[in-house]
Design an enzyme around this catalytic site. Structure first.
Site, PDB file in Angstrom:
ATOM      1  N   HIS A 374     -13.174 -65.598  27.373  1.00 50.93           N
ATOM      2  CA  HIS A 374     -13.117 -65.769  28.738  1.00 50.93           C
ATOM      3  C   HIS A 374     -13.189 -67.023  29.274  1.00 50.93           C
ATOM      4  CE1 HIS A 374     -14.529 -61.275  29.014  1.00 50.93           C
ATOM      5  NE2 HIS A 374     -13.439 -61.446  29.621  1.00 50.93           N
ATOM      6  N   ARG A 479      -7.019 -59.441  34.662  1.00 53.96           N
ATOM      7  CA  ARG A 479      -8.304 -59.249  33.886  1.00 53.96           C
ATOM      8  C   ARG A 479      -9.147 -59.176  35.248  1.00 53.96           C
ATOM      9  NH1 ARG A 479      -5.654 -62.970  30.186  1.00 53.96           N
ATOM     10  NH2 ARG A 479      -5.699 -62.137  28.101  1.00 53.96           N
ATOM     11  N   ARG A 515      -6.681 -53.860  34.912  1.00 51.41           N
ATOM     12  CA  ARG A 515      -7.289 -53.556  33.943  1.00 51.41           C
ATOM     13  C   ARG A 515      -8.595 -53.170  34.207  1.00 51.41           C
ATOM     14  NH1 ARG A 515      -7.888 -57.428  28.612  1.00 51.41           N
ATOM     15  NH2 ARG A 515      -9.316 -58.622  29.912  1.00 51.41           N
ATOM     16  N   ASP A 638      -6.711 -58.803  20.750  1.00 56.46           N
ATOM     17  CA  ASP A 638      -7.876 -57.882  19.983  1.00 56.46           C
ATOM     18  C   ASP A 638      -7.409 -57.362  18.890  1.00 56.46           C
ATOM     19  OD1 ASP A 638     -10.288 -58.457  21.232  1.00 56.46           O
ATOM     20  OD2 ASP A 638      -9.357 -57.769  23.202  1.00 56.46           O
ATOM     21  N   CYS A 685       0.796 -57.711  26.258  1.00 52.83           N
ATOM     22  CA  CYS A 685       0.149 -58.632  27.252  1.00 52.83           C
ATOM     23  C   CYS A 685      -0.620 -59.450  26.694  1.00 52.83           C
ATOM     24  CB  CYS A 685      -0.513 -57.768  28.327  1.00 52.83           C
ATOM     25  SG  CYS A 685      -1.846 -56.876  27.760  1.00 52.83           S
TER      26      CYS A 685
HETATM   27  C1  PEP Z   1      -5.524 -58.823  24.376  1.00 56.86           C
HETATM   28  O1  PEP Z   1      -6.555 -58.474  23.779  1.00 56.86           O
HETATM   29  O2  PEP Z   1      -4.653 -58.995  23.869  1.00 56.86           O
HETATM   30  C2  PEP Z   1      -5.715 -59.099  25.849  1.00 56.86           C
HETATM   31  C3  PEP Z   1      -4.624 -59.147  26.545  1.00 56.86           C
HETATM   32  O3  PEP Z   1      -6.946 -58.788  26.494  1.00 56.86           O
HETATM   33  P1  PEP Z   1      -7.889 -59.885  26.093  1.00 56.86           P
HETATM   34  O4  PEP Z   1      -7.476 -61.294  25.857  1.00 56.86           O
HETATM   35  O5  PEP Z   1      -8.407 -60.281  27.903  1.00 56.86           O
HETATM   36  O6  PEP Z   1      -8.997 -59.426  25.472  1.00 56.86           O
HETATM   37 MG    MG Z   2      -8.251 -57.510  24.641  1.00 53.54          MG
END
Ligand code: PEP
Ligand code: MG
Length: 759
Positions: A374, A479, A515, A638, A685
């Protein structure tokens, strides 16, 4: 002549035992390579020395290669057979180097005739010191015994090389002192390498701001004049005014997240204990510039040791306040009270600290505790460069030192010279040209005319301006957690509705993908739970949190649904691990719809519901997920982390976080195929889509929708336009055929898919 390995080891041992530390290091290393080459009857023997800071090997002595190559041939860790051996901490013996995937050819050093290649790392425990390499013209020349012998020599060499390095450093220092005593204080330019968290370049002076440490926040100037109580009262007045202005400004610029972020500053200032104690000290004869840090540091101590996370989070506020009061006391201008021209070095930072320091014009951040995802995301949105470096490296940067950050590369230059500065000026101009909003086209097309869609990832509402400028076709990922993270309590349904409605309105009918809350992992809400989890990334994160806290979940869903009443909106759930997770989340959405309907509150029944594909378990049931949901979105950030079991925030394993791992390629392909087979919308994404090496693969497996940090749009458009779909399909097919990371890497290198002009 036969190889004589036993003699060899004995000779080296003797050589080393008589090694006189006063000798030049070159001499001992040269003697070693000559002796090894002779006893092994090998055409070439070389020693490379490893520079830990630069993560680079340099040829330091050779028998058999061109002497001009000494000091010139450099290999990055993992590069070539030698770099690979040092990286993997194991000997690598290759029968025919020219046919080896890792082989790296250096023109002009006359090694092309040597096929047999044996590289042995020189190690001290697990610490990399260098490499001992032998080569010969006869293919398959080296055998198991040779590896053993070279290992024995490498073990003895480690200590010698370390001693030689220490001595030569001491010698160099002594020599420079003798030659130029005046120059001694002028420290040379040097480099600190870390990991990029938010790209961009920044120049400024270092200022340490250890969040949970007790060091003094201000260095009082001993020559400062004595200030009266009246001076102190004026300083307080000025400070209150400045903070109110800052709060007003940030509330305008960052309405979604900056609610009362400076309120703690004002509360502390109003606290009689705080200002009263400083006044008391001044009255008793303590100079005001000393009285302020004395009291500030007491507060820092108390706050740092508080059991309540909310109080611990105020440490930076009280330090910041101390700085401002002091500067105002010294009658500096309001501009000088902020952080312009300064790069903050901190052990850890909170997203709210980043917002505050950004409002106070900080140039960049160097953090030493690893970067939460974050924090990285918020810095990227605010356009502030951030680099994560090891604690020791951060501690080695002195306050006031001139720095140049190339955060995209994870590099910090200390005391940069004129040459580096001018190189970066040019580079900055080139990067700016690359991301010029005016270059973005309203349609993204491949070379063969196939339409590709570019959406924006939105983290803060302020990103919307860029999304419009860069002609985003919609929002592929909003987000939603930032308004939750920065506040002191959960935002109400009305507050959330206000934020989401702005988002929908400003996108003027284009698709907006909300999301649901993705907290946990590396960021918990300090006002919610103080439970310590041993493995937070495997704990109460994202949809798991929402399904367990359904009142919070419902509040958010109702706000999303209401905001999308006349819009074209979608809702997606992060970290879905099973079809059951999705079904449970969907059921709650339907309940919220029924509630809204019963209450006569407008919303849209057409709101589409989707799954973020981020877990290996979800990949295994992707057919069923595609069937149940309206759309899938690949969260590659992730997905890579969980598929490879590599913490995306851990610098120590960042070299293992590989988007081109065959398992990732195959999983993504599987997700795309499943969605297409069910006729469901599919997009990506995560950051993988802005990796220029990966884009052709992603296009080749059939992805047509990319949600990205929108400033990358012009570069991505150019890259998309340089391929036909057929070309990308061929690339994808080949890449899907590889079982090894090294094969994928060799292919990407050979196809020159490291397009420097992109992103
Ligand atoms: C991801 O995990 O690719 C994603 C877009 O979500 P975040 O980076 O917010 O975990
Ligand atoms: Mg993610």
């Amino acid at each position: 002549m036969k190889k004589k390995n036993v003699d060899l080891v004995c000779d080296i041992a003797e050589l080393i035992s008589v090694f006189d530390a006063r000798e030049k290091d070159k001499d001992i290393l040269q003697s070693v390579v000559s002796t090894v080459a002779w006893h092994m009857r090998a055409a070439v023997c070389s020693i490379y020395i490893y520079d830990e800071e630069g993560k680079e090997l340099t040829l330091r002595a050779t028998q058999g290669l061109s002497p001009d190559a000494v000091g010139q041939v450099k290999l990055a860790l993992g590069e070539g057979i030698t770099g690979r051996a040092v990286h993997e901490l194991r000997p690598i013996c290759v029968g025919q180097a020219s046919k080896n995937l890792w082989h790296r050819h250096f023109p002009g050093i006359e090694e092309e005739k040597y096929e047999a290649f044996l590289a042995v790392p020189i190690l001290r425990g697990l610490r990399r010191i260098g490499a001992l390499v032998v080569q010969d013209g006869v293919p398959n020349y080296f055998e198991a015994n040779d590896i053993k012998a070279l290992r024995a020599i490498a073990a003895q060499l480690a200590t010698v090389i370390e001693n030689v390095q220490l001595l030569s450093e001491a010698r160099e220092e002594a020599e420079s002192e003798e030659e130029a005593p005046v120059a001694k204080k002028v420290m040379r330019e040097s480099i600190v390498r870390g990991r990029s968290a938010s790209p961009g370049t920044a120049r400024g002076r270092a200022l340490t701001l250890g969040l949970l440490q007790h060091e003094s926040c201000i260095l009082p100037d001993p020559a400062a004049p004595m200030h009266t109580l009246e001076d102190f009262a004026t300083a307080i007045e000025k400070t209150v005014k400045q903070i109110n202005n800052l709060q007003r400004q940030t509330s305008e610029d960052l309405a979604d997240v900056a609610v009362l972020i400076f309120s703690a500053h004002l509360l502390i200032l109003e606290d009689e204990q705080f200002t009263g104690r400083i006044s008391g000290l001044i009255q008793d004869g303590t100079p005001a510039v000393k009285a302020i840090p004395l009291v500030v540091n007491d507060y820092v101590e108390v706050f740092s040791n508080s059991k309540m996370p909310l109080i611990r989070e105020k440490v930076l506020d009280v330090k910041d306040l101390g700085n401002r009061l002091t500067r105002n006391l010294l009658a500096e201008t309001a501009d000088e009270c902020d952080y312009r021209g300064q790069i903050i070095i901190a052990h850890e930072l909170l997203p709210s600290d980043i917002l505050k320091l950004s409002a106070e014009n900080v140039e960049g951040f160097i953090v030493s505790s690893g970067v939460t995802s974050h924090n990285a995301i918020i810095c990227r949105s605010l356009g502030i460069p951030m680099v994560a470096v090891g604690r020791e490296l951060a501690d080695g940067i002195a306050d006031g030192e001139e720095l140049l950050m190339d955060a995209g590369q994870g590099i910090v230059y200390l005391r940069p010279g004129a040459e580096i500065l001018s190189k970066y000026k040019e580079l900055d101009a080139a990067r700016e040209a690359l991301h010029k909003a005016s270059d973005v086209k309203s349609k993204t097309l491949t070379k063969c005319g196939e339409r590709i869609h570019i959406y924006a990832n939105i983290n803060l509402l302020s990103d919307l301006e860029l999304a419009r400028k860069f002609k985003a076709e919609g929002v592929g990922l909003y987000r939603s957690e930032f308004p939750f993270i920065v506040r002191n309590d959960f935002p109400t349904e009305e507050e959330q509705y206000g934020i989401y409605k702005k988002l929908v309105d400003q996108m003027k009918g284009k698709t907006v993908t909300f999301r649901t809350l993705d907290i946990g992992g590396d960021k918990m809400l300090s006002y919610y739970s103080n439970v310590h989890e041993a493995n937070p990334f495997l704990g109460m994160r994202a949809i798991r949190f929402s399904l367990q806290n359904t009142d919070i979940f419902r509040r958010q869903l109702r706000a999303f649904l209401r905001a999308g009443a006349d819009g074209n909106t979608r809702i997606m759930f992060p970290l879905i691990a099973s079809v059951d997770d999705f079904v449970a989340a969907r059921a709650i959405v339907h309940e919220c719809m029924d509630e809204l309907e019963a209450a006569g509150i407008p919303f849209s029944r057409d709101t589409r519901l989707g799954v973020m594909m981020e877990l290996p378990s979800a990949v295994e049931v992707v057919d069923e997920l595609a069937q149940e949901s309206d759309f899938l979105s690949i969260g590659s950030n992730d997905l890579i982390q969980y598929m490879l079991a590599v913490d995306r925030t851990n610098e120590q394993v960042s070299n293992l976080y590989l988007g081109h791992h065959p398992a990732i390629l195959r999983s993504i392909n599987r997700i795309v195929s499943a969605a297409r087979a069910q006729g469901k919308d599919i997009s990506i994404c995560g950051d993988l889509s802005t990796d220029p090496r990966m884009l052709p693969f992603l296009l080749g497996i059939g992805l047509k929708k990319f949600s990205i940090d929108i400033v990358n749009a012009p570069a991505i458009q150019r890259l998309v336009h340089s391929f036909t779909l057929e070309e990308t399909e061929e690339i994808a097919e080949t890449m899907l055929g590889f079982g090894r990371i090294s094969e994928v890497e060799a292919f990407l290198r050979a196809r020159k898919l490291e397009a420097p002009q992109a992103v």
